[in-house]
Design a protein around this motif. Structure first.
Motif, PDB file in Angstrom:
ATOM      1  N   GLY A  90       0.809  -1.206   0.000  1.00  0.00           N
ATOM      2  CA  GLY A  90       0.000   0.000   0.000  1.00  0.00           C
ATOM      3  C   GLY A  90       0.844   1.257   0.000  1.00  0.00           C
ATOM      4  N   ILE A  91       0.238   2.346  -0.446  1.00  0.00           N
ATOM      5  CA  ILE A  91       0.911   3.644  -0.468  1.00  0.00           C
ATOM      6  C   ILE A  91      -0.144   4.740  -0.424  1.00  0.00           C
ATOM      7  CG2 ILE A  91       0.993   3.771  -2.993  1.00  0.00           C
ATOM      8  CD1 ILE A  91       3.841   5.036  -2.620  1.00  0.00           C
ATOM      9  N   GLU A  92       0.220   5.858   0.192  1.00  0.00           N
ATOM     10  CA  GLU A  92      -0.662   7.020   0.231  1.00  0.00           C
ATOM     11  C   GLU A  92       0.159   8.275   0.423  1.00  0.00           C
ATOM     12  OE1 GLU A  92      -2.267   7.436   4.739  1.00  0.00           O
ATOM     13  OE2 GLU A  92      -2.658   5.485   3.795  1.00  0.00           O
ATOM     14  N   ILE A  93      -0.428   9.413   0.078  1.00  0.00           N
ATOM     15  CA  ILE A  93       0.191  10.698   0.404  1.00  0.00           C
ATOM     16  C   ILE A  93       0.018  10.880   1.905  1.00  0.00           C
ATOM     17  CG2 ILE A  93       0.063  13.198   0.083  1.00  0.00           C
ATOM     18  CD1 ILE A  93      -0.911  12.591  -2.805  1.00  0.00           C
ATOM     19  N   ALA A  94       1.111  11.194   2.587  1.00  0.00           N
ATOM     20  CA  ALA A  94       1.087  11.283   4.055  1.00  0.00           C
ATOM     21  C   ALA A  94       0.009  12.249   4.523  1.00  0.00           C
ATOM     22  CB  ALA A  94       2.451  11.720   4.568  1.00  0.00           C
ATOM     23  N   GLY A  95      -0.784  11.772   5.494  1.00  0.00           N
ATOM     24  CA  GLY A  95      -1.836  12.599   6.069  1.00  0.00           C
ATOM     25  C   GLY A  95      -3.098  12.654   5.222  1.00  0.00           C
ATOM     26  N   GLN A  96      -3.135  11.943   4.107  1.00  0.00           N
ATOM     27  CA  GLN A  96      -4.320  11.956   3.237  1.00  0.00           C
ATOM     28  C   GLN A  96      -4.755  10.510   2.967  1.00  0.00           C
ATOM     29  OE1 GLN A  96      -3.785  14.340  -0.300  1.00  0.00           O
ATOM     30  NE2 GLN A  96      -2.573  15.857   0.799  1.00  0.00           N
ATOM     31  N   SER A  97      -5.409   9.910   3.949  1.00  0.00           N
ATOM     32  CA  SER A  97      -5.785   8.504   3.824  1.00  0.00           C
ATOM     33  C   SER A  97      -6.714   8.246   2.637  1.00  0.00           C
ATOM     34  CB  SER A  97      -6.417   7.996   5.118  1.00  0.00           C
ATOM     35  OG  SER A  97      -7.573   8.749   5.418  1.00  0.00           O
ATOM     36  N   ILE A 124       5.122  10.697   1.539  1.00  0.00           N
ATOM     37  CA  ILE A 124       4.292   9.503   1.395  1.00  0.00           C
ATOM     38  C   ILE A 124       4.398   8.619   2.626  1.00  0.00           C
ATOM     39  CG2 ILE A 124       4.447   9.444  -1.126  1.00  0.00           C
ATOM     40  CD1 ILE A 124       6.549   7.126  -0.697  1.00  0.00           C
ATOM     41  N   GLN A 125       3.485   7.689   2.730  1.00  0.00           N
ATOM     42  CA  GLN A 125       3.561   6.579   3.673  1.00  0.00           C
ATOM     43  C   GLN A 125       3.344   5.311   2.859  1.00  0.00           C
ATOM     44  OE1 GLN A 125       0.653   8.498   6.591  1.00  0.00           O
ATOM     45  NE2 GLN A 125       1.926   7.201   7.915  1.00  0.00           N
ATOM     46  N   TRP A 126       4.156   4.310   3.146  1.00  0.00           N
ATOM     47  CA  TRP A 126       4.062   3.054   2.398  1.00  0.00           C
ATOM     48  C   TRP A 126       4.016   1.901   3.365  1.00  0.00           C
ATOM     49  CZ3 TRP A 126       9.047   0.407   2.080  1.00  0.00           C
ATOM     50  CH2 TRP A 126      10.118   1.164   2.596  1.00  0.00           C
ATOM     51  N   GLU A 127       3.415   0.790   2.942  1.00  0.00           N
ATOM     52  CA  GLU A 127       3.149  -0.298   3.880  1.00  0.00           C
ATOM     53  C   GLU A 127       3.136  -1.640   3.166  1.00  0.00           C
ATOM     54  OE1 GLU A 127      -1.231  -0.632   4.946  1.00  0.00           O
ATOM     55  OE2 GLU A 127      -1.175   1.331   3.943  1.00  0.00           O
ATOM     56  N   SER A 145       5.191   2.797   7.140  1.00  0.00           N
ATOM     57  CA  SER A 145       6.184   3.845   7.389  1.00  0.00           C
ATOM     58  C   SER A 145       5.524   5.063   8.014  1.00  0.00           C
ATOM     59  CB  SER A 145       6.869   4.250   6.083  1.00  0.00           C
ATOM     60  OG  SER A 145       5.992   5.058   5.289  1.00  0.00           O
ATOM     61  N   LYS A 146       6.347   5.882   8.604  1.00  0.00           N
ATOM     62  CA  LYS A 146       5.917   7.210   9.013  1.00  0.00           C
ATOM     63  C   LYS A 146       5.992   8.068   7.736  1.00  0.00           C
ATOM     64  CE  LYS A 146       7.838   6.730  13.647  1.00  0.00           C
ATOM     65  NZ  LYS A 146       6.788   6.665  14.560  1.00  0.00           N
ATOM     66  N   SER A 147       5.609   9.303   7.820  1.00  0.00           N
ATOM     67  CA  SER A 147       5.728  10.218   6.686  1.00  0.00           C
ATOM     68  C   SER A 147       7.186  10.262   6.232  1.00  0.00           C
ATOM     69  CB  SER A 147       5.252  11.607   7.114  1.00  0.00           C
ATOM     70  OG  SER A 147       5.385  12.512   6.053  1.00  0.00           O
ATOM     71  N   SER A 148       7.435   9.991   4.960  1.00  0.00           N
ATOM     72  CA  SER A 148       8.820   9.893   4.481  1.00  0.00           C
ATOM     73  C   SER A 148       8.937  10.202   3.005  1.00  0.00           C
ATOM     74  CB  SER A 148       9.366   8.481   4.762  1.00  0.00           C
ATOM     75  OG  SER A 148       8.636   7.522   4.023  1.00  0.00           O
ATOM     76  N   HIS A 149      10.155  10.225   2.538  1.00  0.00           N
ATOM     77  CA  HIS A 149      10.475  10.438   1.124  1.00  0.00           C
ATOM     78  C   HIS A 149       9.738  11.640   0.556  1.00  0.00           C
ATOM     79  CE1 HIS A 149      12.891   6.859   1.083  1.00  0.00           C
ATOM     80  NE2 HIS A 149      11.917   6.253   1.747  1.00  0.00           N
ATOM     81  N   CYS A 150       9.886  12.758   1.264  1.00  0.00           N
ATOM     82  CA  CYS A 150       9.231  13.990   0.855  1.00  0.00           C
ATOM     83  C   CYS A 150      10.002  14.615  -0.312  1.00  0.00           C
ATOM     84  CB  CYS A 150       9.186  14.966   2.025  1.00  0.00           C
ATOM     85  SG  CYS A 150       8.413  14.267   3.491  1.00  0.00           S
ATOM     86  N   GLY A 151       9.289  15.094  -1.243  1.00  0.00           N
ATOM     87  CA  GLY A 151       9.966  15.756  -2.369  1.00  0.00           C
ATOM     88  C   GLY A 151       9.434  15.298  -3.625  1.00  0.00           C
TER      89      GLY A 151
END
Length: 151
Positions: A90-97, A124-127, A145-151
């Motif tokens: 799974g993957i999402e934009i962090a804070g935007q479920s 993003i957050q990935w799982e 993951s926690k919020s990561s790989h910003c950019g």
């Protein structure tokens, strides 16, 4: 020959021609094997993606790939390969479920995913998850993951 006999002969001829055309047209479809699963995690995402991170689980590995615009997650089984088990990616934009993209099934034999999201300039957050055959969810075999790989 009577008209009725000509009609029967003509009909039989057309049926045979159509059968030959049908057989010729569908033979390649029948003979072609179903596409094989990807042979590598990177192959599941595509050739334009490169690995930027991964997280090891007891029964598999969650891979994160990037191609300059899109992120891609694949969860690859390292144990019970070929045996149907629960696997998820799974993957999402962090804070935007609401942006979450998830591939999760209980009958995957090799991997889950790829799941992709366009998140340039965002975190993003990935799982992922890999379970034993017949096992209920076990927190040890799931990770996000926690919020990561910003950019």
């Amino acid at each position: 020959m009577k008209f009725e006999n000509y009609r029967k002969v003509a009909l039989a001829f057309h049926v045979k021609v159509l059968a030959i055309i049908f057989a010729a047209a569908t033979a390649p479809l029948i003979a072609m094997p179903v596409a094989d699963a990807a042979s590598t995690p990177a192959g599941a995402c595509g050739s334009s993606f490169h690995e930027i991170d991964h997280h090891d689980l007891p029964l598999g590995t969650i891979y994160l790939f990037y191609n300059g615009t899109d992120n891609c997650v694949v969860t690859w089984k390292n144990e019970y390969v070929g045996t149907p088990t629960t696997v998820s990616a799974g993957i999402e934009i962090a804070g935007q479920s609401s942006t979450r993209v998830l591939d999760s099934r209980s009958d995957y034999k090799y991997y889950a995913g790829p799941v992709k999201i366009s998140a340039k300039g965002k975190c993003i957050q990935w799982e992922g998850e890999v379970q034993k055959p017949g096992a209920d969810s076990n927190i040890v075999n799931y990770w996000k993951s926690k919020s990561s790989h910003c950019g």
